[in-house]
Design an enzyme around this catalytic site. Structure first.
Site, PDB file in Angstrom:
ATOM      1  N   HIS A 156     114.349  44.380  66.606  1.00  0.00           N
ATOM      2  CA  HIS A 156     113.266  44.875  67.450  1.00  0.00           C
ATOM      3  C   HIS A 156     113.799  45.227  68.839  1.00  0.00           C
ATOM      4  O   HIS A 156     114.928  44.880  69.184  1.00  0.00           O
ATOM      5  CB  HIS A 156     112.152  43.825  67.599  1.00  0.00           C
ATOM      6  CG  HIS A 156     111.253  43.728  66.394  1.00  0.00           C
ATOM      7  ND1 HIS A 156     111.544  42.910  65.327  1.00  0.00           N
ATOM      8  CD2 HIS A 156     110.086  44.361  66.088  1.00  0.00           C
ATOM      9  CE1 HIS A 156     110.590  43.037  64.412  1.00  0.00           C
ATOM     10  NE2 HIS A 156     109.695  43.912  64.848  1.00  0.00           N
ATOM     11  N   LYS A 160     111.294  42.048  73.053  1.00  0.00           N
ATOM     12  CA  LYS A 160     110.475  41.208  72.155  1.00  0.00           C
ATOM     13  C   LYS A 160     111.033  39.786  72.170  1.00  0.00           C
ATOM     14  O   LYS A 160     112.178  39.552  71.811  1.00  0.00           O
ATOM     15  CB  LYS A 160     110.465  41.768  70.731  1.00  0.00           C
ATOM     16  CG  LYS A 160     109.541  40.985  69.794  1.00  0.00           C
ATOM     17  CD  LYS A 160     109.355  41.692  68.461  1.00  0.00           C
ATOM     18  CE  LYS A 160     108.602  40.856  67.443  1.00  0.00           C
ATOM     19  NZ  LYS A 160     107.154  40.813  67.673  1.00  0.00           N
TER      20      LYS A 160
HETATM   21  N1  LIG Z   1     100.695  43.613  62.994  1.00  0.00           N
HETATM   22  C1  LIG Z   1     101.535  44.570  63.335  1.00  0.00           C
HETATM   23  O1  LIG Z   1     101.962  45.371  62.494  1.00  0.00           O
HETATM   24  C2  LIG Z   1     101.985  44.690  64.732  1.00  0.00           C
HETATM   25  C3  LIG Z   1     101.599  43.765  65.635  1.00  0.00           C
HETATM   26  N2  LIG Z   1     101.969  43.871  66.933  1.00  0.00           N
HETATM   27  C4  LIG Z   1     101.419  42.874  67.813  1.00  0.00           C
HETATM   28  O2  LIG Z   1     100.430  43.485  68.619  1.00  0.00           O
HETATM   29  C5  LIG Z   1     100.354  42.789  69.856  1.00  0.00           C
HETATM   30  C6  LIG Z   1     100.516  43.761  71.010  1.00  0.00           C
HETATM   31  O3  LIG Z   1     101.833  44.237  71.045  1.00  0.00           O
HETATM   32  P1  LIG Z   1     102.325  45.242  72.183  1.00  0.00           P
HETATM   33  O4  LIG Z   1     101.460  46.438  72.207  1.00  0.00           O
HETATM   34  O5  LIG Z   1     103.765  45.405  71.967  1.00  0.00           O
HETATM   35  O6  LIG Z   1     102.076  44.384  73.496  1.00  0.00           O
HETATM   36  P2  LIG Z   1     101.739  44.898  74.965  1.00  0.00           P
HETATM   37  O7  LIG Z   1     101.994  43.747  75.851  1.00  0.00           O
HETATM   38  O8  LIG Z   1     102.416  46.191  75.227  1.00  0.00           O
HETATM   39  O9  LIG Z   1     100.163  45.196  74.925  1.00  0.00           O
HETATM   40  C7  LIG Z   1      99.202  44.185  74.810  1.00  0.00           C
HETATM   41  C8  LIG Z   1      97.853  44.825  75.066  1.00  0.00           C
HETATM   42  O10 LIG Z   1      96.831  43.862  74.859  1.00  0.00           O
HETATM   43  C9  LIG Z   1      95.989  43.847  75.987  1.00  0.00           C
HETATM   44  N3  LIG Z   1      95.392  42.530  76.143  1.00  0.00           N
HETATM   45  C10 LIG Z   1      95.996  41.363  76.440  1.00  0.00           C
HETATM   46  N4  LIG Z   1      95.098  40.368  76.450  1.00  0.00           N
HETATM   47  C11 LIG Z   1      93.903  40.945  76.125  1.00  0.00           C
HETATM   48  C12 LIG Z   1      92.600  40.460  75.986  1.00  0.00           C
HETATM   49  N5  LIG Z   1      92.355  39.157  76.147  1.00  0.00           N
HETATM   50  N6  LIG Z   1      91.604  41.343  75.667  1.00  0.00           N
HETATM   51  C13 LIG Z   1      91.867  42.646  75.463  1.00  0.00           C
HETATM   52  N7  LIG Z   1      93.113  43.161  75.600  1.00  0.00           N
HETATM   53  C14 LIG Z   1      94.088  42.321  75.936  1.00  0.00           C
HETATM   54  C15 LIG Z   1      96.869  44.241  77.167  1.00  0.00           C
HETATM   55  O11 LIG Z   1      96.064  44.733  78.227  1.00  0.00           O
HETATM   56  P3  LIG Z   1      96.725  45.274  79.586  1.00  0.00           P
HETATM   57  O12 LIG Z   1      97.392  46.559  79.185  1.00  0.00           O
HETATM   58  O13 LIG Z   1      95.570  45.530  80.483  1.00  0.00           O
HETATM   59  O14 LIG Z   1      97.667  44.214  80.053  1.00  0.00           O
HETATM   60  C16 LIG Z   1      97.685  45.351  76.504  1.00  0.00           C
HETATM   61  O15 LIG Z   1      96.965  46.554  76.483  1.00  0.00           O
HETATM   62  C17 LIG Z   1     101.409  41.691  69.783  1.00  0.00           C
HETATM   63  O16 LIG Z   1     100.827  40.534  69.263  1.00  0.00           O
HETATM   64  C18 LIG Z   1     102.402  42.258  68.783  1.00  0.00           C
HETATM   65  O17 LIG Z   1     103.189  41.292  68.210  1.00  0.00           O
HETATM   66  C19 LIG Z   1     102.733  44.889  67.393  1.00  0.00           C
HETATM   67  C20 LIG Z   1     103.169  45.831  66.518  1.00  0.00           C
HETATM   68  C21 LIG Z   1     102.824  45.810  65.127  1.00  0.00           C
HETATM   69  O1  LIG Z   2     106.003  43.283  68.492  1.00  0.00           O
HETATM   70  C1  LIG Z   2     106.095  44.284  67.751  1.00  0.00           C
HETATM   71  O2  LIG Z   2     106.176  45.440  68.173  1.00  0.00           O
HETATM   72  C2  LIG Z   2     106.093  44.064  66.299  1.00  0.00           C
HETATM   73  N1  LIG Z   2     105.815  42.894  65.871  1.00  0.00           N
HETATM   74  C3  LIG Z   2     105.858  42.604  64.525  1.00  0.00           C
HETATM   75  C4  LIG Z   2     106.248  41.245  64.146  1.00  0.00           C
HETATM   76  O3  LIG Z   2     106.430  40.387  65.021  1.00  0.00           O
HETATM   77  O4  LIG Z   2     106.405  41.011  62.969  1.00  0.00           O
HETATM   78  C5  LIG Z   2     105.605  43.658  63.572  1.00  0.00           C
HETATM   79  C6  LIG Z   2     106.383  44.854  63.926  1.00  0.00           C
HETATM   80  O5  LIG Z   2     107.655  44.841  63.378  1.00  0.00           O
HETATM   81  C7  LIG Z   2     106.357  45.196  65.387  1.00  0.00           C
END
Ligand SMILES: NC(=O)C1=CN([C@@H]2O[C@H](COP(=O)(O)OP(=O)(O)OC[C@H]3O[C@@H](n4cnc5c(N)ncnc54)[C@H](OP(=O)(O)O)[C@@H]3O)[C@@H](O)[C@H]2O)C=CC1
Ligand SMILES: O=C(O)C1=N[C@H](C(=O)O)C[C@H](O)C1
Length: 255
Positions: A156, A160
Site C-alpha cells: 500500500h 498507510k
Molecule cells: N473497504 C475497502 O475496500 C476500502 C476501505 N478503505 C478504508 O476507508 C477509510 C477511509 O480511507 P481514506 O479515504 O484513505 O482515508 P482519508 O483519511 O483520506 O479520508 C477519511 C475521510 O473520512 C472523513 N471522516 C472522518 N471521520 C468522519 C466522521 N466521523 N464522519 C464523517 N466523515 C468522517 C474525513 O473527513 P475530512 O476530510 O473532513 O477529514 C475524510 O473525508 C479507511 O478506513 C480505509 O481503510 C479504503 C480503501 C478501500
Molecule cells: O487504506 C486503503 O486505502 C485500503 N485499505 C484496505 C485494507 O486495509 O485492507 C483495502 C484496500 O486495499 C485499500
C-alpha cells in the site's frame, strides 16, 4: 431508485463516489465528511460533471433532523471506525449500512452485530469484487491442497499505518497466523494483495491489484443494491457473491 448517503470524502471516498453518478438504480443524495472545508459544494463538481449532485455536508450537520430532511435508504461509509457511533441512529431509522471501513475493534464488531438485529449491514474491509472472488478461489485451493504453506503479501501507499484489513481477513478465512502477513509501504500504491501457496516442487500465486480507487465505488454500488433487499443481518461480500452465484446457477438450463 435507492437513495444513498455517503460518509467519508477523503482520498478513497472522492474517487469511490464516481460510479454512483452513472447509476440508473441508485441516487446519490448527499456526502458527509468530518471537517466543513467543502461544505456547500457538490461531490459532482470533483468529477467535472456539468450538473450539481450530492451536496457535501460536514459532521456538524449530523442529527436526527438531518436524516429526516435528507432521507436515504442506504448509507455507505468510507470514513473511519469511530464513525460507527452514528450507526445507532441509522439503524433506528431502518437505514441499511454498507461499511467499507477496513478495521474495527472487537467492541465495534459486537456493536455491528447488535445493530444488525434492527437493520441490514454489509461490512467489507476490501469492497472490490475482485478481492472477494480471490478470497473464494483461495478457499478452494486450500481445500484441495491443505498441505500448502500459505504466505500473504500486501502493498500500500507509504502513509498507510495499519496492516491491511484485507490481509487480516484473508488470514482469518484461511486459518493462517497473522505472522504470515508481509507488508510493503511505498509511494502511492493503491492496494495489492497476493496469496502464495507453497509446495515442494511448485507454487500457486493468487493476486489482485487495485488500479483505480473507483473499483471500491463499483463494489460499494453492488453492495447498496444487494443490502437494500435485506431487512436485518450482518453480512460480508462472500454472502452476496454466493447468493448471486446460486441465483445464476438456478437460472442455468440443465440439458
Ligand atoms: N473497504 C475497502 O475496500 C476500502 C476501505 N478503505 C478504508 O476507508 C477509510 C477511509 O480511507 P481514506 O479515504 O484513505 O482515508 P482519508 O483519511 O483520506 O479520508 C477519511 C475521510 O473520512 C472523513 N471522516 C472522518 N471521520 C468522519 C466522521 N466521523 N464522519 C464523517 N466523515 C468522517 C474525513 O473527513 P475530512 O476530510 O473532513 O477529514 C475524510 O473525508 C479507511 O478506513 C480505509 O481503510 C479504503 C480503501 C478501500
Ligand atoms: O487504506 C486503503 O486505502 C485500503 N485499505 C484496505 C485494507 O486495509 O485492507 C483495502 C484496500 O486495499 C485499500
Amino acid at each position: 431508485m435507492i437513495r444513498v448517503g455517503f460518509m467519508g470524502f477523503g482520498q478513497t471516498g472522492r474517487e469511490a463516489v464516481f460510479p454512483f453518478f452513472g447509476s440508473k438504480r441508485v441516487d446519490l443524495c448527499w456526502v458527509m465528511k468530518h471537517s466543513d472545508e467543502l461544505r456547500g459544494l457538490y461531490a459532482s463538481s470533483f468529477h467535472h460533471l456539468d450538473y450539481d449532485k450530492a451536496p457535501i455536508f460536514s459532521e456538524c450537520d449530523w442529527s436526527e433532523e438531518f436524516l429526516i430532511q435528507n432521507p436515504v435508504d442506504v448509507v455507505v461509509d468510507f470514513s473511519n471506525s469511530s464513525n460507527v457511533c452514528k450507526y445507532d441512529l441509522l439503524a433506528r431509522h431502518g437505514i441499511r449500512i454498507v461499511s467499507a471501513v477496513s478495521k474495527y475493534s472487537d467492541e465495534e464488531v459486537a456493536l455491528l452485530q447488535q445493530l444488525s438485529t434492527q437493520t441490514a449491514i454489509i461490512w467489507s474491509p476490501n469492497i472490490t469484487l475482485g478481492i472477494n472472488i480471490l478470497l473464494m478461489a483461495s478457499r478452494f485451493i486450500q481445500a484441495a491442497t491443505p498441505e500448502a504453506d500459505i504466505q500473504i503479501l500486501e502493498s500500500h501507499f507509504k502513509d498507510k499505518k495499519e496492516i491491511s484489513g484485507t490481509a487480516q481477513r484473508i488470514a482469518d478465512t484461511l486459518g493462517v497466523d497473522h505472522d504470515n502477513i508481509h507488508s510493503i509501504r511505498a509511494g502511492g500504491i493503491l492496494g495489492e494483495h497476493e496469496i502464495i501457496f507453497g509446495y515442494p516442487y511448485q507454487t500457486i500465486r493468487l493476486s489482485h491489484d487495485t488500479i483505480s480507487r473507483r473499483a471500491f465505488g463499483r463494489g460499494a454500488l453492488s453492495c447498496c443494491r444487494w443490502i437494500y433487499k435485506k431487512k436485518t443481518g450482518l453480512f460480508n461480500m462472500s454472502d452476496m457473491l454466493v447468493e448471486d452465484m446460486r441465483d445464476w446457477l438456478n437460472g442455468l438450463e440443465i440439458a
